[in-house]
Design an enzyme around this catalytic site. Structure first.
Site, PDB file in Angstrom:
ATOM      1  N   ASN A   1       0.680  -7.815  17.916  1.00  0.00           N
ATOM      2  CA  ASN A   1      -0.480  -8.343  17.203  1.00  0.00           C
ATOM      3  C   ASN A   1      -1.580  -8.603  18.240  1.00  0.00           C
ATOM      4  O   ASN A   1      -1.294  -9.197  19.271  1.00  0.00           O
ATOM      5  CB  ASN A   1      -0.117  -9.667  16.490  1.00  0.00           C
ATOM      6  CG  ASN A   1      -1.125 -10.050  15.419  1.00  0.00           C
ATOM      7  OD1 ASN A   1      -2.327  -9.998  15.646  1.00  0.00           O
ATOM      8  ND2 ASN A   1      -0.626 -10.439  14.257  1.00  0.00           N
ATOM      9  N   PRO A   2      -2.800  -8.153  17.975  1.00  0.00           N
ATOM     10  CA  PRO A   2      -3.864  -8.418  18.950  1.00  0.00           C
ATOM     11  C   PRO A   2      -4.204  -9.907  19.039  1.00  0.00           C
ATOM     12  O   PRO A   2      -4.822 -10.352  19.997  1.00  0.00           O
ATOM     13  CB  PRO A   2      -5.061  -7.613  18.430  1.00  0.00           C
ATOM     14  CG  PRO A   2      -4.729  -7.194  17.053  1.00  0.00           C
ATOM     15  CD  PRO A   2      -3.253  -7.313  16.855  1.00  0.00           C
TER      16      PRO A   2
ATOM     17  N   ALA B   1      -1.652  -2.177  16.329  1.00  0.00           N
ATOM     18  CA  ALA B   1      -0.354  -1.572  15.989  1.00  0.00           C
ATOM     19  C   ALA B   1      -0.162  -0.161  16.553  1.00  0.00           C
ATOM     20  O   ALA B   1       0.932   0.187  16.995  1.00  0.00           O
ATOM     21  CB  ALA B   1      -0.188  -1.562  14.476  1.00  0.00           C
TER      22      ALA B   1
ATOM     23  N   HIS C   1       6.582  -7.724  -1.270  1.00  0.00           N
ATOM     24  CA  HIS C   1       5.502  -8.181  -2.158  1.00  0.00           C
ATOM     25  C   HIS C   1       5.133  -7.157  -3.228  1.00  0.00           C
ATOM     26  O   HIS C   1       4.053  -7.216  -3.796  1.00  0.00           O
ATOM     27  CB  HIS C   1       4.268  -8.551  -1.325  1.00  0.00           C
ATOM     28  CG  HIS C   1       4.451  -9.778  -0.482  1.00  0.00           C
ATOM     29  ND1 HIS C   1       3.618 -10.141   0.548  1.00  0.00           N
ATOM     30  CD2 HIS C   1       5.404 -10.751  -0.526  1.00  0.00           C
ATOM     31  CE1 HIS C   1       4.039 -11.273   1.104  1.00  0.00           C
ATOM     32  NE2 HIS C   1       5.131 -11.656   0.477  1.00  0.00           N
TER      33      HIS C   1
ATOM     34  N   GLY D   1       1.683  -6.994  13.065  1.00  0.00           N
ATOM     35  CA  GLY D   1       0.474  -7.135  12.253  1.00  0.00           C
ATOM     36  C   GLY D   1       0.577  -8.082  11.087  1.00  0.00           C
ATOM     37  O   GLY D   1       0.017  -7.825  10.028  1.00  0.00           O
ATOM     38  N   THR D   2       1.301  -9.176  11.280  1.00  0.00           N
ATOM     39  CA  THR D   2       1.301 -10.196  10.232  1.00  0.00           C
ATOM     40  C   THR D   2       0.851 -11.526  10.808  1.00  0.00           C
ATOM     41  O   THR D   2       1.183 -11.856  11.953  1.00  0.00           O
ATOM     42  CB  THR D   2       2.666 -10.334   9.523  1.00  0.00           C
ATOM     43  OG1 THR D   2       2.587 -11.442   8.607  1.00  0.00           O
ATOM     44  CG2 THR D   2       3.819 -10.547  10.484  1.00  0.00           C
ATOM     45  N   SER D   3       0.114 -12.277   9.979  1.00  0.00           N
ATOM     46  CA  SER D   3      -0.386 -13.577  10.430  1.00  0.00           C
ATOM     47  C   SER D   3       0.736 -14.605  10.489  1.00  0.00           C
ATOM     48  O   SER D   3       0.559 -15.685  11.047  1.00  0.00           O
ATOM     49  CB  SER D   3      -1.504 -14.064   9.502  1.00  0.00           C
ATOM     50  OG  SER D   3      -1.028 -14.131   8.178  1.00  0.00           O
TER      51      SER D   3
ATOM     52  N   ASP E   1       0.779  -1.239   0.000  1.00  0.00           N
ATOM     53  CA  ASP E   1       0.000   0.000   0.000  1.00  0.00           C
ATOM     54  C   ASP E   1       0.812   1.293   0.000  1.00  0.00           C
ATOM     55  O   ASP E   1       0.268   2.370  -0.212  1.00  0.00           O
ATOM     56  CB  ASP E   1      -1.003   0.011   1.173  1.00  0.00           C
ATOM     57  CG  ASP E   1      -0.342  -0.166   2.550  1.00  0.00           C
ATOM     58  OD1 ASP E   1       0.826   0.245   2.720  1.00  0.00           O
ATOM     59  OD2 ASP E   1      -1.009  -0.700   3.467  1.00  0.00           O
TER      60      ASP E   1
HETATM   61  P1  OAD Z   1      -3.048 -11.195   7.125  1.00  0.00           P
HETATM   62  O1  OAD Z   1      -4.354 -10.629   6.682  1.00  0.00           O
HETATM   63  O2  OAD Z   1      -2.766 -12.631   6.857  1.00  0.00           O
HETATM   64  O3  OAD Z   1      -2.872 -10.997   8.697  1.00  0.00           O
HETATM   65  C1  OAD Z   1      -3.128  -9.779   9.314  1.00  0.00           C
HETATM   66  C2  OAD Z   1      -2.641  -9.871  10.742  1.00  0.00           C
HETATM   67  O4  OAD Z   1      -2.815  -8.596  11.322  1.00  0.00           O
HETATM   68  C3  OAD Z   1      -3.389 -10.869  11.622  1.00  0.00           C
HETATM   69  O5  OAD Z   1      -2.475 -11.634  12.366  1.00  0.00           O
HETATM   70  C4  OAD Z   1      -4.215  -9.966  12.556  1.00  0.00           C
HETATM   71  O6  OAD Z   1      -4.367 -10.525  13.867  1.00  0.00           O
HETATM   72  C5  OAD Z   1      -3.339  -8.745  12.617  1.00  0.00           C
HETATM   73  N1  OAD Z   1      -4.057  -7.485  12.920  1.00  0.00           N
HETATM   74  C6  OAD Z   1      -5.347  -7.140  12.652  1.00  0.00           C
HETATM   75  N2  OAD Z   1      -5.591  -5.890  13.044  1.00  0.00           N
HETATM   76  C7  OAD Z   1      -4.442  -5.414  13.589  1.00  0.00           C
HETATM   77  C8  OAD Z   1      -4.031  -4.168  14.169  1.00  0.00           C
HETATM   78  N3  OAD Z   1      -4.883  -3.139  14.272  1.00  0.00           N
HETATM   79  N4  OAD Z   1      -2.766  -4.057  14.596  1.00  0.00           N
HETATM   80  C9  OAD Z   1      -1.885  -5.077  14.493  1.00  0.00           C
HETATM   81  N5  OAD Z   1      -2.227  -6.261  13.956  1.00  0.00           N
HETATM   82  C10 OAD Z   1      -3.466  -6.431  13.509  1.00  0.00           C
HETATM   83  O7  OAD Z   1      -1.923 -10.252   6.505  1.00  0.00           O
HETATM   84  P2  OAD Z   1      -0.386 -10.556   6.236  1.00  0.00           P
HETATM   85  O8  OAD Z   1       0.207 -11.371   7.319  1.00  0.00           O
HETATM   86  O9  OAD Z   1       0.237  -9.259   5.904  1.00  0.00           O
HETATM   87  O10 OAD Z   1       0.585 -11.461   0.136  1.00  0.00           O
HETATM   88  O11 OAD Z   1      -0.493 -11.423   4.941  1.00  0.00           O
HETATM   89  C11 OAD Z   1       0.681 -11.831   4.332  1.00  0.00           C
HETATM   90  C12 OAD Z   1       0.511 -11.845   2.846  1.00  0.00           C
HETATM   91  O12 OAD Z   1      -0.606 -12.646   2.489  1.00  0.00           O
HETATM   92  C13 OAD Z   1       0.176 -10.503   2.229  1.00  0.00           C
HETATM   93  O13 OAD Z   1       1.299  -9.701   1.996  1.00  0.00           O
HETATM   94  C14 OAD Z   1      -0.433 -10.888   0.954  1.00  0.00           C
HETATM   95  C15 OAD Z   1      -1.385 -11.917   1.501  1.00  0.00           C
HETATM   96  O14 OAD Z   1      -1.936 -12.730   0.640  1.00  0.00           O
HETATM   97  C16 OAD Z   1       0.484 -11.492  -1.180  1.00  0.00           C
HETATM   98  O15 OAD Z   1      -0.431 -10.938  -1.759  1.00  0.00           O
HETATM   99  C17 OAD Z   1       1.579 -12.241  -1.828  1.00  0.00           C
END
Ligand code: OAD
Length: 229
Positions: A200-201, A218, A105, A174-176, A90
């Site tokens: 991460n929450p 975050a 990415h 904030g990554t899964s 983004d």
């Molecule tokens: P995800 O959507 O898999 O995970 C989002 C994470 O953010 C989860 O662990 C939530 O608990 C957490 N979360 C939600 N709200 C939050 C907040 N306010 N503060 C902190 N954390 C919060 O997203 P990514 O892990 O980024 O790749 O996904 C990885 C990749 O999968 C992306 O880059 C994308 C996707 O498909 C590609 O497109 C190749």
């Protein structure tokens, strides 16, 4: 002391950009895994572009939040010893003012022509004709992002591995922690002796190796991080 921060979609959630997994991540009942693939683009490039233009329109209206801004402060504090690695496409880290950002990415505002291979920035939010066409040769263009099953940009990944292997503090925000190879980075850092901090929450696979866990969104989490680093 070297500090590495890895961010995922969660850091932009409070800016109104939907995450990929969990509630709010769906678009017209398609899961991202069905749209962010080379196969989906081949069979229905118009649909895939509609989804990306929808994401672009959300991102265009989004402002960086306190989490993004706090990481700019961290970069100032640690200078050359700080690296921000993001899975986000983004551009909100750069909009906040972060200078050294490794985009694993790609970037949603960049496109790549399938015909002449031109790579350039394109800020369109809508078009009467989809898929979008190349400004230079008229060929079909695609978003310059990494789709499922595709390799990550080599230089970005090399830099990420090098820093993860040599840092003393690795922060995951904030990554899964489920999409590889990005998800491997905290594990590499841990094996090499770094302290791993997770913001991460929700619990993730990274939680089990984290030395410190900040169970907060975050914005609050980065504020706490700034107070402990
Ligand atoms: P995800 O959507 O898999 O995970 C989002 C994470 O953010 C989860 O662990 C939530 O608990 C957490 N979360 C939600 N709200 C939050 C907040 N306010 N503060 C902190 N954390 C919060 O997203 P990514 O892990 O980024 O790749 O996904 C990885 C990749 O999968 C992306 O880059 C994308 C996707 O498909 C590609 O497109 C190749």
């Amino acid at each position: 002391m070297k500090v590495v921060v890895l961010t995922g979609a969660g850091i932009s959630a409070e800016s109104g950009v939907p995450t990929f997994r969990g509630s709010g991540g769906l678009w017209k009942s398609f899961r991202p895994e069905e749209l962010a693939t080379p196969e989906a683009f081949k069979s229905n490039p118009k649909l895939v572009w509609e989804w990306y233009l929808w994401r672009r329109s959300i991102i265009a209206n989004a402002e960086p939040n306190a989490g993004h801004v706090g990481l700019v402060e961290l970069e100032k504090r640690f200078g050359e010893n700080f690296l921000l690695i993001t899975q986000n496409v983004d551009g909100l880290h750069q909009k906040a003012g972060s200078k050294r950002v490794v985009e694993l990415h790609g970037n949603i505002w960049r496109v790549r022509c399938l015909a002449c291979k031109a790579v350039y920035y394109d800020y369109r939010l809508e078009s009467d004709e989809l898929p979008l066409k190349c400004d230079f040769c008229g060929g079909i263009i695609r978003p310059d992002v990494v789709w499922f099953g595709e390799a990550l940009p080599e230089e970005a990944l090399d830099t990420a591995y090098t820093w993860a292997s040599s840092c003393q503090i690795f922060v995951s925000i904030g990554t899964s922690g489920t999409v590889y190879p990005a998800a491997e980075l905290p594990h590499i850092a841990k094996i090499k002796g770094a302290k791993v901090i997770e913001i991460n929450p929700e619990k993730t696979p990274i939680s089990s190796i984290a030395d410190d866990i900040i169970r907060e969104p975050a914005t609050k989490g980065v504020e706490k991080l700034l107070s402990i680093l």
